[in-house]
Every structure is written in structure tokens, then in C-alpha cells.
Design a protein around this motif. Structure first.
Motif, PDB file in Angstrom:
ATOM      1  N   LYS A  51      10.694 -10.806 -11.448  1.00 31.43           N
ATOM      2  CA  LYS A  51      11.587 -11.420 -12.451  1.00 31.43           C
ATOM      3  C   LYS A  51      11.071 -12.904 -12.765  1.00 31.43           C
ATOM      4  O   LYS A  51      11.820 -13.517 -13.311  1.00 31.43           O
ATOM      5  CB  LYS A  51      12.814 -11.392 -11.826  1.00 31.43           C
ATOM      6  N   PHE A  52      10.097 -13.371 -12.274  1.00 29.55           N
ATOM      7  CA  PHE A  52       9.694 -14.565 -12.487  1.00 29.55           C
ATOM      8  C   PHE A  52       8.550 -14.870 -13.539  1.00 29.55           C
ATOM      9  O   PHE A  52       7.405 -13.974 -13.382  1.00 29.55           O
ATOM     10  CB  PHE A  52       8.925 -15.392 -11.082  1.00 29.55           C
ATOM     11  N   GLU A  53       8.646 -15.670 -14.571  1.00 26.72           N
ATOM     12  CA  GLU A  53       7.501 -15.727 -15.686  1.00 26.72           C
ATOM     13  C   GLU A  53       6.602 -16.483 -15.159  1.00 26.72           C
ATOM     14  O   GLU A  53       5.564 -16.866 -15.774  1.00 26.72           O
ATOM     15  CB  GLU A  53       8.275 -16.186 -16.955  1.00 26.72           C
TER      16      GLU A  53
END
Length: 255
Positions: A151-153
Motif C-alpha cells: 500500500k506504500f508508493e
């Protein structure tokens, strides 16, 4: 890793009448092992052939770890150096690329259970209680990588200088995993998602841990001696890609 890669990164760093120090490439075994029966190249063999004389191993580096490896050239020197490793009276320094942003500096003081060697320790009685283990570290730099993972860019990483004060098996790797900063490329104690990210991005299937310096008493003169080794090219190139090739790393660069 192919043989020609070993030969390209293998290098004699220092030699005198008592000892020889080499750069051991990542992926090269120190000596023959029943665990890796397919391997045909070993640091002992390469060093012996390079200097044309027998060598005596006085410590080990994991197969996946690159960097400084020390050999004695006679049994008396081997005994002296071996005692220094056993007594932890010398100073070892490592560099590691880890997941997350670490504190500027700190100590990891966490006892570790003895890790039994499947072959070398099978007939020996070993400690059953956790053994004292201490690792000091300093953060040399922090960076981010704009690649999505879960979920982390954006991903965070730290470059740590580490000074183990004890010599437990896989101590640095286990200690860093224990504080949620596993080493990139560590298939045993690391984070497989970040490992896969770096394998796909950089194409180097390696552990980002390197033994960079060793300070000890010379077995003949008893004088303090320090040997340093530059980082392997793939390690340097990854740090550069992460914008971590800062001025403080100059003495880690290849000559």
C-alpha cells in the motif's frame, strides 16, 4: 554467481610474512562445505593459488557477505589471530543497506540463541541458553525510493555502519531483523518483498552486507594494524542509484 565474477572481484588487499587479507566477493564460500557441494571456487583456494603458499583461515564470512577476509600464513600467527577473534579484542566494521529509517546511532544489546552448524557442530555440546550479543551502529545516510510496494508508493532505506562487539553466528543479520531494519537481500532473516523489489530493480541477487575494515594486533610486532576494503562494484552502484554515494563514503569506493 559465475567463476569469472569471483575472479573479477577477488583481490589481495594486504600481505606480509605473517598474514594476508583479501576481498571476498559476495557468493564465494570461504572453504569447501557439504552444504554447497556444487561449488568449485573457494576463498582459501583462490588465495593460496594467488600467493603460492598455504593459508590458515582465522575467521569466517557468510557466503552471501562480501568484504575483508583475513588469513594467517603460519600456525603461530593463526593461533594469535584466532585468539583475538575468540576474545573479541579486535574491531570489526561492516556496512549494511537496510529497510526503514533508523535512529542516528545506537546499540543492539540482545542475547541470541546459539545457531548450530548442521555439520561442524553435530557431535559437539553447545549452549542452550541465549548468549550475550552486542552490536553498535551509526546511520550514515537515509533515502527514499519511489517504487510501490503493497500500500506504500515510496520506500525508506538506511545505510548503517555496524561494529559487532561479540561474534555470534549471523549476529548482525539477526540483530537488524530484530529491530525491524532487515538487510536488503537477506533471504534468511530479511523481508522477501523488499528483496524481490531490489532484485527486479537492480538485477543483483546479493546480500547488501559488507565487511569493510578490521583493526587488530599484528601477530609478530603486536602493533595495532587496520585494514580497509572498498565495497564491491554492485554495492556501490546500488548506493549511487539510491543517492547514498555521499562524501562520507569516499573511503568505501573502489580504487
Amino acid at each position: 554467481m559465475q567463476t569469472h565474477c569471483y575472479l573479477q572481484s577477488f583481490k589481495i588487499l594486504y600481505q606480509d610474512d605473517c598474514l594476508v587479507a583479501i576481498h571476498k566477493p559476495a557468493g564465494l564460500l570461504v572453504h569447501r562445505s557439504p552444504i554447497d557441494k556444487h561449488e568449485t571456487q573457494f576463498a582459501v583456494q583462490l588465495t593460496r593459488d594467488e600467493i603460492n603458499r598455504p593459508v590458515f583461515p582465522v575467521h569466517r564470512l557468510d557466503k552471501a557477505t562480501s568484504g575483508l577476509l583475513l588469513f594467517a600464513l603460519d600456525s603461530d600467527s593463526a593461533r594469535c589471530l584466532g585468539e583475538q577473534f575468540q576474545n573479541h579484542s579486535l574491531q570489526k566494521t561492516y556496512l549494511a543497506l537496510t529497510r526503514g529509517w533508523s535512529l542516528p546511532a545506537g546499540n543492539i544489546d540482545k542475547p541470541l540463541l546459539y545457531k548450530k552448524d548442521k555439520y561442524g557442530d553435530k557431535d559437539k555440546q553447545q549452549p542452550t541458553e541465549p548468549q550475550d550479543a552486542l552490536t553498535e551502529y551509526t546511520c550514515l545516510g537515509q533515502t527514499t525510493l519511489d517504487k510501490t510496494l503493497g500500500k506504500f508508493e515510496q520506500q525508506r532505506y538506511s545505510l548503517l555502519e555496524l561494529r559487532p562487539k561479540t561474534g555470534r553466528k549471523h549476529q548482525i543479520r539477526r540483530h537488524l531483523n530484530g529491530i525491524a531494519h532487515p538487510i536488503i537481500g537477506d533471504v534468511k532473516y530479511g523481508d522477501r518483498h523488499h528483496n524481490h523489489l531490489f532484485n527486479d530493480w537492480r538485477g543483483y541477487h546479493r546480500l547488501y552486507l559488507a565487511a569493510t575494515s578490521l583493526t587488530f594486533k599484528h601477530p609478530s610486532t603486536n602493533e595495532s594494524i587496520t585494514i580497509q576494503v572498498p565495497l564491491q562494484n554492485d554495492f556501490v552502484e546500488t548506493l549511487t542509484a539510491l543517492n547514498l554515494d555521499c562524501a562520507m563514503l569516499n573511503h568505501y569506493q573502489n580504487p
